[in-house]
Design a protein around this motif. Sequence first.
Motif, PDB file in Angstrom:
ATOM      1  N   PHE A  41      35.616  49.760  33.055  1.00 44.29           N
ATOM      2  CA  PHE A  41      36.131  48.702  33.930  1.00 44.29           C
ATOM      3  C   PHE A  41      37.291  49.130  34.815  1.00 44.29           C
ATOM      4  N   ARG A  74      36.995  46.132  37.364  1.00 45.91           N
ATOM      5  CA  ARG A  74      37.995  45.102  37.021  1.00 45.91           C
ATOM      6  C   ARG A  74      38.573  44.492  38.304  1.00 45.91           C
ATOM      7  N   MET A 128      36.530  41.514  29.415  1.00 46.65           N
ATOM      8  CA  MET A 128      36.536  42.929  29.019  1.00 46.65           C
ATOM      9  C   MET A 128      36.684  43.068  27.503  1.00 46.65           C
ATOM     10  N   ASP A 165      40.297  39.825  31.762  1.00 44.34           N
ATOM     11  CA  ASP A 165      40.693  40.606  30.581  1.00 44.34           C
ATOM     12  C   ASP A 165      40.013  40.089  29.310  1.00 44.34           C
TER      13      ASP A 165
END
Length: 288
Positions: free
Chosen positions: A235, A247, A263, A260
């Motif tokens: 990411f 990301r 992820m 986040d």
Amino acid sequence: MSEICKNWTEWLKKNRFAGQTPEMVEQTTRWLEAVRDVILVYAEIKPYDVVLDIGTGTGLLAFKALEMQDCKGKVIFSDKFQDCLDDCKKILDDAGITTGYEMIQCPCEHIALPESTVHKALMRSVLVHIVNKQPAISEVYRVLKPGGKFCAFEPIIRSNTRYWEILDPVYIEKYEDFKKVENELMENPLDSLCNFDESTLKTNLEIAGFSIPEVRVQAVQSKYVVQSNMVKEWFVNPPSPDQPSTRERFLKYFDEQTVDKYMQDVQNYLTGREIQLKSNAVFINATK
Ligand SMILES: C[S@@+](CC[C@H](N)C(=O)[O-])C[C@H]1O[C@@H](n2cnc3c(N)ncnc32)[C@H](O)[C@@H]1O
């Protein structure tokens, strides 16, 4: 340029291996050499050919071509970025090699060579970083001599396995939202990484003037057990020094906390699981 990768030399030497185990680094290196060798077999390099490596990077193709010619012909290392040429030059200087090569800094959309001066033009994974591929391919055609060959390899990122395909919605918050965005990102016509495939490349080659270009699709499969540190690297590592990471791309659609959390969910779900990834790539073999 990206904050975690300052230039192409650094990306090629370090970032592209991020999150890989030593065995995977070894496999990637062997695979790069195998790709290089196919390109060079296609190119049928002869001792006194003028060989142009476009977007040479760390010289994967050019160094081997130089070795094949035993420094008796002319291999031109070319790249848009000077750091790549400096790095290749240092290797040549350290090895005491002073003949059989030239360095030119130029973008591949404007190659700093006269028309019809090159016997073999080589390229690996460069078009994938250029939004508009047609000017670059037409430029290759311009610099080739009649009968000259363009031999290249490009990954077809659009065909890669997507994250949502290897995840279970039960364990991933906002799975459907991220799936939608991932699909949208992979279909963005302005993203150089995924705005092309084998058929658009064939059309580009024909428009440039190559008659009956060969564009051979190769299916690439890999299977491995995910380790916890790998997911973060997927990411946060940029696909090139001047492009956003996955990301950063997701942050255009979701807030930081949501990205986040996604992820983290992906990491929790995949760690320790065996995954199978597929992708396509193409080998180009075209004659002017
Ligand atoms: C993924 S690397 C491939 C490097 C090398 N061909 C190899 O196979 O290892 C992409 C290379 O393309 C170069 N590049 C990116 N945009 C370019 C452009 N517009 N013209 C020429 N080179 C470019 C980069 O500097 C980098 O060296």
